[in-house]
Design a protein around this motif. Structure first.
Motif, mmCIF file in Angstrom:
data_model
loop_
_atom_site.group_PDB
_atom_site.id
_atom_site.type_symbol
_atom_site.label_atom_id
_atom_site.label_comp_id
_atom_site.label_asym_id
_atom_site.label_seq_id
_atom_site.Cartn_x
_atom_site.Cartn_y
_atom_site.Cartn_z
ATOM 1 N N ILE A 200 20.214 33.047 3.210
ATOM 2 C CA ILE A 200 19.152 32.497 2.367
ATOM 3 C C ILE A 200 17.791 32.631 3.044
ATOM 4 C CG2 ILE A 200 18.339 30.346 1.309
ATOM 5 C CD1 ILE A 200 20.968 30.020 0.378
ATOM 6 N N SER A 229 21.181 29.332 19.379
ATOM 7 C CA SER A 229 22.347 28.707 18.770
ATOM 8 C C SER A 229 22.005 28.175 17.374
ATOM 9 C CB SER A 229 22.785 27.557 19.668
ATOM 10 O OG SER A 229 24.008 27.080 19.219
ATOM 11 N N GLY A 230 22.908 28.412 16.411
ATOM 12 C CA GLY A 230 22.726 27.849 15.068
ATOM 13 C C GLY A 230 21.764 28.602 14.181
ATOM 14 N N LYS A 233 23.945 33.703 13.477
ATOM 15 C CA LYS A 233 24.427 34.992 14.007
ATOM 16 C C LYS A 233 25.792 35.339 13.401
ATOM 17 C CE LYS A 233 24.048 33.727 18.380
ATOM 18 N NZ LYS A 233 23.459 32.392 18.191
HETATM 19 N N1 ATP Z 1 19.549 32.055 6.554
HETATM 20 C C1 ATP Z 1 20.605 31.269 6.326
HETATM 21 N N2 ATP Z 1 21.006 31.038 5.062
HETATM 22 C C2 ATP Z 1 22.063 30.238 4.803
HETATM 23 N N3 ATP Z 1 22.769 29.623 5.733
HETATM 24 C C3 ATP Z 1 22.420 29.809 7.017
HETATM 25 C C4 ATP Z 1 21.335 30.652 7.377
HETATM 26 N N4 ATP Z 1 21.257 30.666 8.728
HETATM 27 C C5 ATP Z 1 22.228 29.889 9.190
HETATM 28 N N5 ATP Z 1 22.955 29.366 8.168
HETATM 29 C C6 ATP Z 1 24.072 28.425 8.267
HETATM 30 O O1 ATP Z 1 23.925 27.707 9.499
HETATM 31 C C7 ATP Z 1 25.174 27.459 10.113
HETATM 32 C C8 ATP Z 1 25.204 28.053 11.497
HETATM 33 O O2 ATP Z 1 25.244 29.463 11.449
HETATM 34 P P1 ATP Z 1 26.113 30.340 12.462
HETATM 35 O O3 ATP Z 1 27.373 29.673 12.826
HETATM 36 O O4 ATP Z 1 26.187 31.704 11.892
HETATM 37 O O5 ATP Z 1 25.127 30.322 13.727
HETATM 38 P P2 ATP Z 1 25.274 30.999 15.145
HETATM 39 O O6 ATP Z 1 24.000 31.685 15.416
HETATM 40 O O7 ATP Z 1 26.504 31.832 15.183
HETATM 41 O O8 ATP Z 1 25.404 29.733 16.096
HETATM 42 P P3 ATP Z 1 26.056 29.612 17.597
HETATM 43 O O9 ATP Z 1 25.217 30.427 18.503
HETATM 44 O O10 ATP Z 1 25.965 28.156 17.892
HETATM 45 O O11 ATP Z 1 27.437 30.105 17.487
HETATM 46 C C9 ATP Z 1 26.207 28.063 9.190
HETATM 47 O O12 ATP Z 1 26.677 27.041 8.349
HETATM 48 C C10 ATP Z 1 25.421 29.098 8.398
HETATM 49 O O13 ATP Z 1 26.016 29.344 7.168
#
Ligand code: ATP
Ligand code: MG
Length: 510
Positions: A200, A229-230, A233
């Motif tokens: 999104i 983080s978060g 990715k």
């Molecule tokens: N642009 C976005 N649109 C919709 N949802 C998002 C967006 N960015 C992140 N999210 C939501 O935020 C949450 C965290 O995303 P995700 O697990 O992919 O992060 P990450 O970068 O892998 O974190 P980590 O490094 O802690 O593993 C998920 O629920 C994801 O769906």
């Protein structure tokens, strides 16, 4: 006389065998019933033949009205000559239909046919249960005789097997179709959830990512996804996988930071039977992802030994299990993520440069939420809608002032923290309107960040200020949660590993 009837018998047996051969090659129930009826009229030199199948649930017999028609005749299973054959399991041979009290003239009435003589036998399946009856009508040369009865019985027993097989096949096809439909529905759900549009954001930074994911949908290049983080990715990795032609093959995610060094090799490549006592053979993640995508999360945390082994798989496209002697070919697309700066890890000698260039054919950087604050209203509303959809609580909204506070909060845990916060707010709100009063104590008020001045003598860079704030928020969350890392991580919207990484970076003791 003796020789004629033996010759006749042989002829009938040969005819029955031929009919069996034809029945065995017809798998469709309607066509099979037509075929059996047609062959029976020839075999017994009579005018008509019908098969009545028992619908045990309703205790009814049903039959097709005529050869080639789809019209179905149904009646009570105890009725008529056929009903007599089914209820007794015996052969019923009637010379003059209208003078037999068991005869039910209603069927003639409906079909406009006139029955004179008839022969009915029960049909048994392999288990000996009655599945219906086989009836022949109007033998031209007088009533049916004992030989006709034997022939019809022989034919009926083969017909019963063929009919059961056809019914079973129809049932299997029906459930296969149902499963295929359910499967297609689930795939549509998964695809729409993780299609690139699951990401999104309407601003330039997110749209660039969405466009890149779409552009590479038909290629298999390895992609490195970086970001705090978060920041999404893993979501981006899933979007890449589920928009690619590999979408229906596995997406396997492996968190390298959670892997203890001695287990890395067996986890990635698998382990052969009999390597050591008590060690179970296991398929490695590379093999599990065959044909699909392997997502190596926190790849920056892999040891140099593990890095060398992964590099070999990427170069040679084969894996060798621990304790195995053969090379197993694998076809895997690799996506990797890290929140470390791999280039400085290379300088430090902690990450292999050759592996870096292999995994970073394309690079996607997920921006931290503080850099895309314009997306916060859209994201917050999206998560609120998601909450309502999941819980069935309809029409929740943010009250005045709430969005302003959400937009200005620092969000060290990025989108995940925002999502957790929206979910918490929605769950705790007594009303369908989320008010400023519902905002959590842990959500820093803008005043707490804006008013507190920077130390006077030192001019801080933005990076330093953010780091100081992050350090303070982590320390506060840990303290509030009595050093329970799981709960502190949840409060901050970090994964537990993400929190541990940050604690290491800021030298905060747990
Ligand atoms: N642009 C976005 N649109 C919709 N949802 C998002 C967006 N960015 C992140 N999210 C939501 O935020 C949450 C965290 O995303 P995700 O697990 O992919 O992060 P990450 O970068 O892998 O974190 P980590 O490094 O802690 O593993 C998920 O629920 C994801 O769906
Ligand atoms: Mg992740």
């Amino acid at each position: 006389m003796e020789t004629t009837s033996r010759a006749e018998l042989n002829e009938k047996l040969a005819a029955i065998l031929e009919i069996c051969r034809k029945m065995n090659s017809e798998r469709e129930l309607g066509a099979l019933l037509d075929l059996i009826a047609r062959e029976a009229t020839n075999l017994l030199a009579c005018d008509r033949a019908s098969i009545f199948l028992l619908d045990a649930e309703r205790n009814e017999l049903w039959s097709k009205v005529a050869l080639g028609s789809d019209e179905i005749l149904r009646f009570d299973a105890g009725m008529g000559i056929v009903g007599a054959a089914v209820s007794t399991g015996r052969t019923v041979n009637v010379r003059d239909a209208y003078s037999d009290p068991r005869f039910y003239g209603g069927i003639d009435g409906r079909t406009g046919y006139r029955t004179h003589n008839l022969l009915a036998v029960a049909m048994h399946n392999q288990q000996g249960d009655i599945i219906g009856a086989f009836e022949t009508l109007n033998k031209a040369a007088g009533p049916f005789n004992g030989r006709d009865e034997e022939c019809l019985l022989a034919l009926a027993s083969h017909a019963a097997t063929a009919i059961e097989t056809a019914q079973l096949i129809a049932e299997l096809r029906r459930s296969q179709n149902e499963l295929a439909q359910q499967n297609a529905h689930l795939w549509r759900e998964v695809e729409s959830r993780y299609s690139s549009h699951g990401i999104i954001g309407t601003g330039q930074k997110i749209q660039q990512i969405v466009r890149l994911v779409e552009r590479i949908r038909d290629s298999v290049v390895n992609v490195l996804i970086t970001g705090e983080s978060g920041t999404g990715k893993e979501m981006a990795a899933k979007a890449i996988h589920y928009t690619s032609p590999r979408a229906r093959r596995p997406f396997v995610a492996l968190n390298c930071a959670a892997l203890p060094e001695p287990l890395v090799e067996s986890e990635l490549f698998g382990i052969e039977r009999g390597v050591a006592t008590g060690v179970q053979p296991r398929v490695g993640q590379f093999q599990k992802a065959d044909g699909g995508t392997l997502f190596l999360d926190e790849i920056g945390d892999l040891s140099l030994t593990a890095q060398a082994k992964i590099l070999r798989v990427l170069q040679e496209r084969v894996v060798e299990r621990v304790g195995g002697r053969t090379s197993i070919p694998v076809d895997v697309r690799l996506l990797a993520a890290t929140n470390k700066d791999l280039e400085s890890e290379i300088v430090k000698g902690a990450f292999r440069e050759d592996l870096y260039y292999r995994i970073k054919v394309l690079h996607i950087h997920m921006p931290p939420l503080r850099e895309i604050r314009e997306e916060i209203p859209l994201l917050a509303n999206h998560f609120l809608k998601e909450y309502c959809g999941e819980t069935g609580r309809g029409g929740m909204e943010f009250g005045p002032g709430v969005m302003r506070r959400l937009v200005s909060a620092p969000w060290p845990g990025n989108v995940r923290q925002l999502r957790n916060e929206v979910m918490r707010l929605a769950a705790c709100a007594p009303d369908r309107l989320i008010t400023e009063d519902d905002l959590m104590a842990g959500l820093p008020e803008p005043s707490r960040i804006e008013i507190r001045p920077a130390p006077p003598a030192k001019v801080q860079s933005l990076k330093d200020a953010v780091e100081a704030l992050e350090r303070r928020m982590i320390a506060e969350a840990l303290e509030d949660m009595r050093f329970n890392q799981q709960q502190a991580a949840r409060r901050l919207g970090l994964s537990r590993q993400g929190l541990i990484n940050k604690m290491k970076r800021y030298a905060i003791a747990g």
